[in-house]
Design an enzyme around this catalytic site. Structure first.
Site, PDB file in Angstrom:
ATOM      1  CE  LYS A 280      -3.782  -4.823  -5.465  1.00  0.00           C
ATOM      2  NZ  LYS A 280      -2.931  -4.209  -6.496  1.00  0.00           N
ATOM      3  NE  ARG A 354       7.632  -3.832  -5.688  1.00  0.00           N
ATOM      4  CZ  ARG A 354       7.441  -3.042  -6.726  1.00  0.00           C
ATOM      5  NH1 ARG A 354       8.316  -2.092  -7.005  1.00  0.00           N
ATOM      6  NH2 ARG A 354       6.397  -3.197  -7.508  1.00  0.00           N
TER       7      ARG A 354
END
Ligand code: BES
Ligand code: MN
Ligand code: ZN
Length: 505
Positions: A280, A354
Site C-alpha cells: 500500500k 477475503r
C-alpha cells in the site's frame, strides 16, 4: 465517568450542574418551575427576550448559590420537539457531556423527563444517555506517559432524575443493560486502538482467552500447526509474509440453547495490513492497524452476549494474521488451495481479508449454523461509496439483511445493501484456477462479497458487513475521539437480542 438514576428529590445533596432540555418554542417551563422557580423565571425571561430559543446546540445557564438542585443551572436547546429522534438525541447527549465538562462540573444532574418526545420514551432516553455519555467520555491513554495531564472529556458523574418515581426500577434495569453495552464497545475500542506492534495475532488470541475466562465462554485457538493440518491455506498464505504466527480464534456461548439454533459470527482480524508484496502507499497506512476491527467487534460481542445472557447458541470466529512483506511472502500469481478445496489465484496480496475470511466461513460448517454474519474492513471501495457513516451489507438471505438493517437503524449503526447478482461473479473467475482474489477494478465491494460467497457452506443464510468506512473515526466525533469506535458491537448485539427463526428465510 459514572451514570446513575433516581427519582427527583426537592432536598438533598446538590450537584455541580443541573441540566434540563428545552424545545424550540417552549415558553412555559412548568416542570422547571416545580424544581426551581427562580431559575425557571430567569429562563423564561431569556426566552421571551429571544436570548435563548431552544435551538439544537444552544444553551442558557445561570449561576446562583441559592438554586436548590445545583449552584449552576443549564437549559439545553433540543430544537423542535417533533424532530427529537434517536439520532438527534444521541448527538445532543454527546454535546452535553462536552458542555458539562466545559462548565467544570464534576457532578451533573439531568432532568430526564425534559428529553422525551414522540420518538423518545423514557426507556429510550435512558439507553441513549447511558450509552452515549459513557462512550463520549472515552480516551485511549495507554501510551500517554503523563496520563494525569490529559484533561478529561466528560464530568465525573451524570445522575438522571425523573419526577415519575414509579418508573425508577424499570429505568434502572435499562440503564444496567446499556452500561454493559457501552462497556463492551469501550473494550472493543481499547483492543482496536492498540498498534500493530503490540496487538498481533497471538496477543489478540490471549485477549480473547482472557475474556472467555471472565465471561465463561468456550474458547479454542487454532495455531499454526492446526491450521496447517486443517489445510487453511487462505490464512496460511497471507501469513507467509509475517514472522508472527497466525491464529483462528473460536469463542462459543450458550451451548445449552442449541435447540434454538446456532448463529456464527466471523470477523476479519488482520492486525496490520501493509498490503503485502502488492504494498500500500505509505500515506494513511497507519490506519491499517484497524484492519482487525471485524475480529474485535466479534470478540467484544461474544463477551456482551454472555453478560446479557441471551437465549441463543453463538459461535464467534476470528481468523487473525498480519499482512506483511517479511519471511517468504506470497506472490501475485500464486495459486492456493483453500480449506473448502477451491483454488484461488492471488492477483493482489492486498486483497488478503477475503482469503482469511474464506477459510473461516467454510469452517463454520462444523457448527451447522442457521445463519452466518461476518464483519470485515474489507474494501477501500466501500469507504469511498458510503463514507464513514454507513456500512455496506450484502448477502444471500434477504430476511436476515432486512433484520440487520432494521437493527442498525435502531442502534445508530446504519447499513445499506448492495446487490450480489450472479453477473458479478464473472470477473472473479481465473484463467488458471477456480477463482481469483480480485475483480476487474470496478464494484470492488460487491466482487469481494461474491468471492466470500464461494466459501459459505451451501444453503446457509449468510450476510456480510463491509465495515471499512465505519470501523474507525479519522477525526473526532460527538461520541468518539479519533480512532477505533467499536462499530458492530451494538449492531450485532441488537440483531442477536431479537433473534427468532423468522429472521432467516
Ligand atoms: N484492509 C483493506 C481495506 C480497507 C481500505 C479498509 C481502507 C479500511 C480502509 C483491504 O485488505 C484491502 O486492501 N482491500 C483492497 C482490495 C483490492 C486490492 C481489490 C482495496 O480495497 O483496495
Ligand atoms: Mn489489504
Ligand atoms: Zn485488509
Amino acid at each position: 465517568m459514572k451514570v446513575s438514576l433516581a427519582g427527583l428529590t426537592k432536598a438533598g445533596a446538590k450537584a455541580d450542574l443541573f441540566v434540563a432540555g428545552c424545545f424550540k418554542g417552549e415558553k412555559d417551563l412548568k416542570a422547571l418551575r416545580r424544581i426551581d422557580s427562580s431559575f425557571a423565571k430567569a429562563a423564561e425571561t431569556a426566552i421571551s427576550k429571544k436570548r435563548f430559543e431552544g435551538k439544537t446546540g444552544e444553551s442558557f445557564s445561570s449561576y446562583q448559590a441559592g438554586y436548590r438542585q445545583a449552584p449552576e443551572m443549564l437549559l439545553l436547546g433540543l430544537g423542535e420537539k417533533k424532530d427529537l429522534k434517536t439520532a438527534s438525541l444521541r448527538k445532543s447527549v454527546g454535546a452535553l457531556t462536552g458542555l458539562a465538562n466545559g462548565h467544570k462540573a464534576m457532578k451533573v444532574r439531568v432532568l430526564l423527563d425534559s428529553f422525551l418526545s414522540e420518538d423518545i420514551s423514557a426507556e429510550e432516553a435512558v439507553k441513549i444517555f447511558t450509552e452515549i455519555s459513557l462512550l463520549a467520555a472515552y480516551k485511549f491513554l495507554q501510551y500517554k506517559t503523563k496520563k494525569k495531564d490529559d484533561p478529561p472529556k466528560a464530568p465525573g458523574s451524570i445522575e438522571l432524575v425523573t419526577e415519575k418515581k414509579e418508573l425508577v426500577s424499570t429505568l434502572r434495569f435499562v440503564m444496567a443493560r446499556s452500561e454493559k453495552i457501552a462497556k463492551a464497545v469501550l473494550f472493543a475500542r481499547n483492543l482496536n486502538n492498540e498498534p500493530g506492534n503490540v496487538m498481533n495475532p497471538p496477543r489478540l488470541a490471549s485477549e480473547a482467552k482472557k475474556l472467555a475466562a471472565e465471561k465463561k465462554l468456550g474458547c479454542k485457538v487454532l495455531g499454526l500447526a492446526e491450521l496447517k493440518k486443517l489445510g487453511m491455506n487462505g490464512i496460511l498464505a497471507v501469513n507467509q509474509g509475517s514472522v508472527t504466527p497466525p491464529v483462528l480464534i473460536i469463542l462459543e456461548y450458550g451451548k445449552e440453547h442449541k435447540a434454538q439454533g446456532t448463529v456464527c459470527l466471523v470477523g476479519k482480524g488482520v492486525t496490520f495490513d501493509t498490503g503485502g508484496i502488492s504494498i500500500k502507499p505509505s500515506k494513511g497506512m497507519e490506519e491499517m492497524k484497524y484492519d482487525k476491527s471485524g475480529a474485535i467487534a466479534v470478540i467484544a460481542t461474544m463477551g456482551l452476549v454472555a453478560d446479557l445472557k441471551l437465549p441463543l447458541h453463538i459461535v464467534g470466529l476470528a481468523p487473525s494474521v498480519e499482512n506483511n512483506v517479511a519471511a517468504d511472502p506470497q506472490r501475485p500469481g500464486d495459486i492456493i488451495r483453500m480449506y473448502n478445496g477451491k483454488t484461488v489465484e492471488v492477483m493482489n496480496t492486498d486483497a488478503e481479508g477475503r482469503l482469511i475470511l474464506a477459510d473461516a466461513l467454510s469452517y463454520c460448517e462444523e457448527f451447522k449454523p442457521v445463519a452466518i454474519i461476518d464483519a470485515a474492513t474489507l474494501t477501500g471501495m466501500c469507504h469511498h461509496t458510503f463514507g464513514d457513516k454507513t456500512c455496506g451489507i450484502l448477502g444471500t438471505d434477504q430476511k436476515l439483511i432486512d433484520a440487520i438493517q432494521k437493527a442498525g437503524e435502531k442502534v445508530g449503526e446504519r447499513c445499506w445493501q448492495l446487490p450480489l447478482w450472479e453477473e458479478y461473479g464473472e470477473c472473479i473467475k481465473s484463467h488458471h484456477s477456480d477463482l481469483r482474489n480480485t475483480g476487474d477494478g470496478y464494484a470492488g465491494t460487491i466482487t469481494a462479497a461474491m468471492f466470500l460467497k464461494e466459501f459459505v457452506p451451501e444453503k446457509t443464510p449468510w450476510v456480510h458487513l463491509d465495515i471499512a468506512g465505519t470501523a474507525y473515526c479519522s477525526a473526532n466525533r460527538f461520541d468518539c475521539p479519533k480512532g477505533a469506535n467499536g462499530f458492530g458491537v451494538r449492531l450485532l448485539t441488537e440483531v442477536l437480542s431479537n433473534w427468532s427463526p423468522e429472521n432467516v428465510s
